[in-house]
Design a protein around this motif. Structure first.
Motif: not given
Length: 440
Positions: A323-343
């Motif tokens: 449940x938590x992973x689905x709600x905050x999936x975008x925020x979780x990924x953003x932590x590790x995507x410093x270059x903000x690569x859309x793909x």
């Protein structure tokens, strides 16, 4: 009796979950800092290397958990003289194995990086990380052995403290080495390698304060004892190593579908998954001393109670995580995507939403294997670990990836764990039926 079992279960399992989360954060911390400093290529290089880290950890867990399980069973049967020999055999064989790994790291790390999928953009970083962690294998493996024996020697709190202090040290050192000192990939690897050394320093308190019922003796390894250690620890080895094998296979599959960006996206999903699997492993390791004690003392009530609480806790945690992973999936990924690569963002979010369904079954599969191993039912424990780690997942991944591309990769994990879950329930039911109809 029920309340007493629940109290013991809560003590051992809570401490081990915290400790295993700490241990798994070794790599998660590297993932975070490397993503900030070295971007998508750094993430991909790390992901190529993690599979070898999983093998090192798997060997340590196999010898540690296998040895500690045998130690507990023998002590429960008042065979203390035999029990004391187990630790020396475990540590001796662990050091032999780890020095072989260190030699491999010194000579073959670059070739190994190429085999694992590193290309011209990632080969140098992958090579540095691999060589460093392989050279420090003796400390990783010794730390895992000490953690397991000290936990089973009645001091789960110190075992947890060692894991947590090591992990926190890793996070702090990661930051210092990567940013102020600009040590790059070597800094990340070196920080990770210093963590088990710090943990061993904490664990030495068990010996300094003379709490130990075991001690190291200079002996020639006993084949019978070593083989028993390996057989009891094999399911733990397969559980850990399967993560590494899955990483290797998935990396190679994903390279052909989405290139280094796809591998980086999988790196995010896989490294978060390692922490989640560590939670279930924490439950399994926390229940193991109690199950082995119950088996040694022929206490069916203790074994059945611990198994029941483990399954209930596992199901609850898996649902909350999904449940938590689905709600905050975008925020979780953003932590590790410093270059903000859309793909990268799109692939990783989609991966979390599909891949994490499998955790509903993962916990029960890991617990089932640990329970069976803790009661000396080595063959069914080994079967469950093999099914989820190799036998089902690899062919399913290749088949579904050819049909559904990246979605097929994510789905294959769910399908493999579901099929293994069916086997786990069957084997647990059969084992409990036999146990309840015989005098242990």
């Amino acid at each position: 009796m029920e309340k007493k079992i629940l109290r013991k279960f809560a003590k051992y399992v809570s401490l081990n979950i915290l400790g295993m989360i700490g241990l798994s954060c070794y790599i998660l911390a590297d993932t975070f800092f490397i993503s900030k400093a070295l971007g998508a290529n750094g993430l991909a290089a790390l992901n190529f290397s993690i599979s070898i880290y999983c093998i090192i950890q798997g060997l340590g867990l196999m010898i540690g958990i296998g040895g500690a399980t045998r130690y507990t069973i023998l002590r429960s049967k008042n065979r203390d003289k035999e029990a004391k020999k187990v630790f020396s055999n475990a540590l001796t064989i662990g050091l032999i194995v780890s020095f072989i790994l260190a030699i491999i790291g010194l000579i073959f790390s670059r070739k190994l990086s190429q085999i694992l999928g590193a290309d011209t953009d990632t080969i140098n970083m992958s090579n540095v990380y691999l060589k460093t962690i392989l050279c420090f294998s003796p400390f990783f493996i010794s730390n895992n052995i000490l953690l397991a024996f000290i936990r089973n020697d009645g001091d789960p709190r110190l075992s947890m403290t060692g894991m947590i202090v090591g992990s926190l040290s890793n996070i702090i050192l990661d930051y210092i080495f990567i940013f102020p000192l600009s040590m790059g990939m070597f800094g990340a690897a070196f920080a990770t390698c210093l963590a088990p050394i710090i943990s061993i320093g904490v664990l030495s308190i068990h010996f300094i304060k003379r709490r130990n019922n075991f001690k190291l003796e200079l002996i020639k390894p006993n084949f019978k004892i070593v083989s028993k250690i390996i057989s009891l620890g094999m399911s733990s080895f397969i559980t850990e190593v399967s993560s590494g094998v899955v990483l290797m296979v998935f990396n190679l599959i994903i390279l052909n579908i989405s290139g280094n960006i796809g591998v980086a996206a999988y790196g995010i999903v896989a490294n978060i998954s390692l922490v989640i699997i560590a939670i279930f492993t924490g439950i399994a390791q926390g229940m193991q001393p109690l199950v082995s004690e119950g088996y040694g003392k022929k206490n069916k009530e203790l074994m059945n109670g611990v198994l029941k609480y483990s399954i209930i806790l596992s199901v609850f945690i898996s649902i909350v995580i999904y449940i938590v992973a689905n709600i905050f999936s975008k925020e979780i990924v953003a932590i590790f995507n410093s270059e903000n690569i859309a793909e990268l963002t799109m692939l990783a979010i989609n991966g979390i939403k599909i891949y994490f369904v499998g955790f509903i079954f993962v916990g029960i599969n890991i617990i089932s294997a640990a329970f069976l191993s803790g009661t000396s039912n080595v063959k069914p424990a080994f079967m469950i670990s093999m099914l989820r780690g190799f036998v089902l997942l690899i062919p399913i991944a290749y088949i579904l990836a050819n049909i559904y591309n990246m979605n097929g990769v994510w789905i294959s994990f769910v399908v493999a764990e579901l099929l293994t879950f069916i086997v786990s329930v069957w084997k647990l039911y059969a084992d409990k039926k036999v146990m309840n109809n015989k005098d242990l």
